[in-house]
Design an enzyme around this catalytic site. Structure first.
Site, PDB file in Angstrom:
ATOM      1  N   ASP A 224       0.853  -1.189   0.000  1.00 11.08           N
ATOM      2  CA  ASP A 224       0.000   0.000   0.000  1.00 11.08           C
ATOM      3  C   ASP A 224       0.890   1.241   0.000  1.00 11.08           C
ATOM      4  O   ASP A 224       2.017   1.224   0.496  1.00 11.08           O
ATOM      5  CB  ASP A 224      -0.885   0.021   1.248  1.00 11.08           C
ATOM      6  CG  ASP A 224      -1.701  -1.251   1.393  1.00 11.08           C
ATOM      7  OD1 ASP A 224      -2.478  -1.547   0.477  1.00 11.08           O
ATOM      8  OD2 ASP A 224      -1.555  -1.942   2.421  1.00 11.08           O
ATOM      9  N   ASP A 263      -1.865  -2.796  -4.659  1.00  8.97           N
ATOM     10  CA  ASP A 263      -2.736  -3.139  -3.537  1.00  8.97           C
ATOM     11  C   ASP A 263      -3.548  -1.885  -3.207  1.00  8.97           C
ATOM     12  O   ASP A 263      -4.167  -1.305  -4.073  1.00  8.97           O
ATOM     13  CB  ASP A 263      -1.920  -3.658  -2.362  1.00  8.97           C
ATOM     14  CG  ASP A 263      -2.765  -4.403  -1.334  1.00  8.97           C
ATOM     15  OD1 ASP A 263      -3.983  -4.541  -1.543  1.00  8.97           O
ATOM     16  OD2 ASP A 263      -2.208  -4.857  -0.314  1.00  8.97           O
ATOM     17  N   ASP A 267      -4.285   1.928   4.101  1.00  4.18           N
ATOM     18  CA  ASP A 267      -4.887   0.938   4.989  1.00  4.18           C
ATOM     19  C   ASP A 267      -4.755   1.408   6.433  1.00  4.18           C
ATOM     20  O   ASP A 267      -3.703   1.927   6.836  1.00  4.18           O
ATOM     21  CB  ASP A 267      -4.209  -0.422   4.840  1.00  4.18           C
ATOM     22  CG  ASP A 267      -4.738  -1.217   3.655  1.00  4.18           C
ATOM     23  OD1 ASP A 267      -5.505  -0.647   2.860  1.00  4.18           O
ATOM     24  OD2 ASP A 267      -4.371  -2.400   3.528  1.00  4.18           O
ATOM     25  N   ARG A 322     -13.952   0.815  -2.202  1.00  4.71           N
ATOM     26  CA  ARG A 322     -13.285   1.013  -0.910  1.00  4.71           C
ATOM     27  C   ARG A 322     -12.911   2.473  -0.667  1.00  4.71           C
ATOM     28  O   ARG A 322     -11.736   2.817  -0.575  1.00  4.71           O
ATOM     29  CB  ARG A 322     -12.047   0.131  -0.776  1.00  4.71           C
ATOM     30  CG  ARG A 322     -12.342  -1.352  -0.845  1.00  4.71           C
ATOM     31  CD  ARG A 322     -11.095  -2.170  -0.557  1.00  4.71           C
ATOM     32  NE  ARG A 322     -11.339  -3.599  -0.679  1.00  4.71           N
ATOM     33  CZ  ARG A 322     -10.432  -4.545  -0.483  1.00  4.71           C
ATOM     34  NH1 ARG A 322      -9.201  -4.208  -0.142  1.00  4.71           N
ATOM     35  NH2 ARG A 322     -10.746  -5.823  -0.622  1.00  4.71           N
TER      36      ARG A 322
END
Length: 444
Positions: A224, A263, A267, A322
């Site tokens: 990430d 990815d 996060d 997301r």
């Protein structure tokens, strides 16, 4: 050796002009007033998160490296200098100023490849025709194509990840500061500020093929752009997160599946808490922001009661999904602008024990994309979603979702009321204010 590559008309007109001018001036003023840090010191590197500005202002607040002594202020322009500044001994506050583009993969993917690794050999051995679709690659020995891929991936992992210590401010200098191909690890620390940087998503040079993932198999990637892992009091402000030179649209397909080399962009996982993300741009990406990374009971024991995050005045543009997807956390999402493209899937993922409050946001959806898509139910967790506008009209997002998804209805009422907010703009003002104020290079 080969490695994978990215293949009274006058009177009426005057009155209208005056009215438009007044609206622009009022919204411009609102932009300046709503921007965090506006009344803080002129040295942006020493600005701290204002009081009541989202979850990161809870308790001790977030000051990053604002109190750093002169010898703890570093200006860096290379990846080696950046990692050295992060690794400088001591726990005293530090400020790292990033000048220009700092490239974590300046020598290319070939620099990480283990001796003997050959991507063409990998494709040949693990093709569905030769390997089948029933067995994953976890038992492959170290000298196999998969074993050499693992060794190559481990070298990239060690090189592009950068661990951020507590009491740190990382800030871009001017309008062109960027971290390219890097994965910022904010792990098990407290009190971190990251501002005014463009993050070009790291490209996983060595994705793994998993023939057992789904009905058709899948390519799985790591890294990430930024990870908040078990950390507290983190402020991410006026950054731009993008896939940059390597969009998914330019990626090839192998075995009939997209060769996915990205990815997430951000996060927030493993019991992280008290995070504010403000005035950022998240753009051109698939799986964008994940809050809580598993439904498992072992993960729940760590995450339950944590993962408190605020997202305000961010621009989410041309994303697939997301924005964010949430498990467990109390997440406040207000005054953001969501601009969708034709491959849009959803914005808010409602996951296990999540408590999302999504209010005063604006959505710009293309023709053929329904407001019913804004919410995605992964779990029966109630949420609050009031005062949101879609294409200029107020829409009850929960009602729209339930009408379009009668077999997966969502319940209203997150069970908590956010109190840590800056000035809340009416949703009709959000597109203008956010589009003109969010992102790297717009910090004042």
């Amino acid at each position: 050796m080969s490695t994978p590559r990215w293949h009274g008309h006058a009177m009426k007109s005057t009155a209208a002009l005056v009215g438009c001018t007044a609206l622009v001036l009022s919204l411009t003023a609102a932009t300046a007033e709503a921007r965090p840090g506006h009344h803080h010191p002129r040295d942006t590197a020493r600005q701290t998160l204002p009081a009541n500005d989202g979850w990161a202002s809870h308790g001790t607040g977030t000051t990053g490296g604002a109190a750093a002594d002169a010898e703890r202020v570093y200006t860096v322009s290379t990846w080696a200098e950046f990692k050295a500044a992060l690794a400088a001994e001591g726990t005293a506050p530090r400020i790292i100023k990033v000048k220009g583009t700092v490239d974590a993969v300046s020598e290319g993917c070939e620099a990480f490849a283990a001796p003997g690794y050959d991507f063409d050999a990998y494709l040949e051995k693990y093709s569905p025709e030769n390997w089948g679709m029933e067995t994953d690659l976890s038992a492959e020995p170290d000298d196999s194509p998969e074993g050499l891929r693992r060794a190559s991936a481990a070298q990239q992992d060690r090189s592009i990840k950068a661990n951020v210590p507590s009491h740190t401010t990382i800030i871009g200098v001017g309008r062109g500061a960027a971290l390219k191909g890097a994965s910022l690890q904010i792990k098990d620390v407290d009190n971190v500020i990251v501002r005014n940087l463009t993050f070009e998503s790291p490209v996983d040079c060595f994705p793994q093929w998993d023939p057992t993932d789904g009905d058709r198999g899948n390519w799985n990637s790591e890294y990430d752009s930024a990870v908040v892992y078990g950390s507290t009091h983190v402020w991410l402000d006026h950054n731009t997160f993008t896939d940059g030179e390597h969009p998914d649209s330019a990626a090839p397909t192998y075995f009939g599946m997209l060769y996915q080399q990205h990815d997430g962009q951000l996060d927030i996982v493993k019991g992280a808490d008290y995070v504010t993300a403000s005035w950022n741009v998240f753009t051109e990406h698939d799986k964008t922001i994940l809050i809580g990374n598993s439904d498992s009971e072992s993960t729940a024991a760590v995450d339950r009661g944590h993962l408190k995050a605020t997202f305000h005045h961010n621009l989410f543009k041309n994303l697939v999904e997301r924005a964010p997807r949430v498990r467990f956390g109390q997440v406040d999402v207000y005054n953001n602008h969501f601009v969708a493209s034709d491959d849009y899937a959803y914005s808010f993922g409602v996951g296990k024990e999540s408590a999302i409050v999504a209010e005063h946001n604006a959505f710009t959806l293309p023709a053929g994309v329904s407001p019913a898509q804004v919410l995605k139910r992964w779990n029966d967790s109630p949420l609050s979603a009031a005062h949101n506008r879609v294409n200029g009209r107020t829409v009850d997002l929960i009602a729209a979702h339930n009408a379009g998804n009668p077999d997966a209805v969502l319940r209203s009422g997150a069970g908590w009321t956010p109190t840590l907010r800056t000035k809340v703009l009416p949703s009709r003002a959000v597109p203008f204010v956010v589009d003109h104020g969010a992102g790297a290079g717009r910090l004042r």
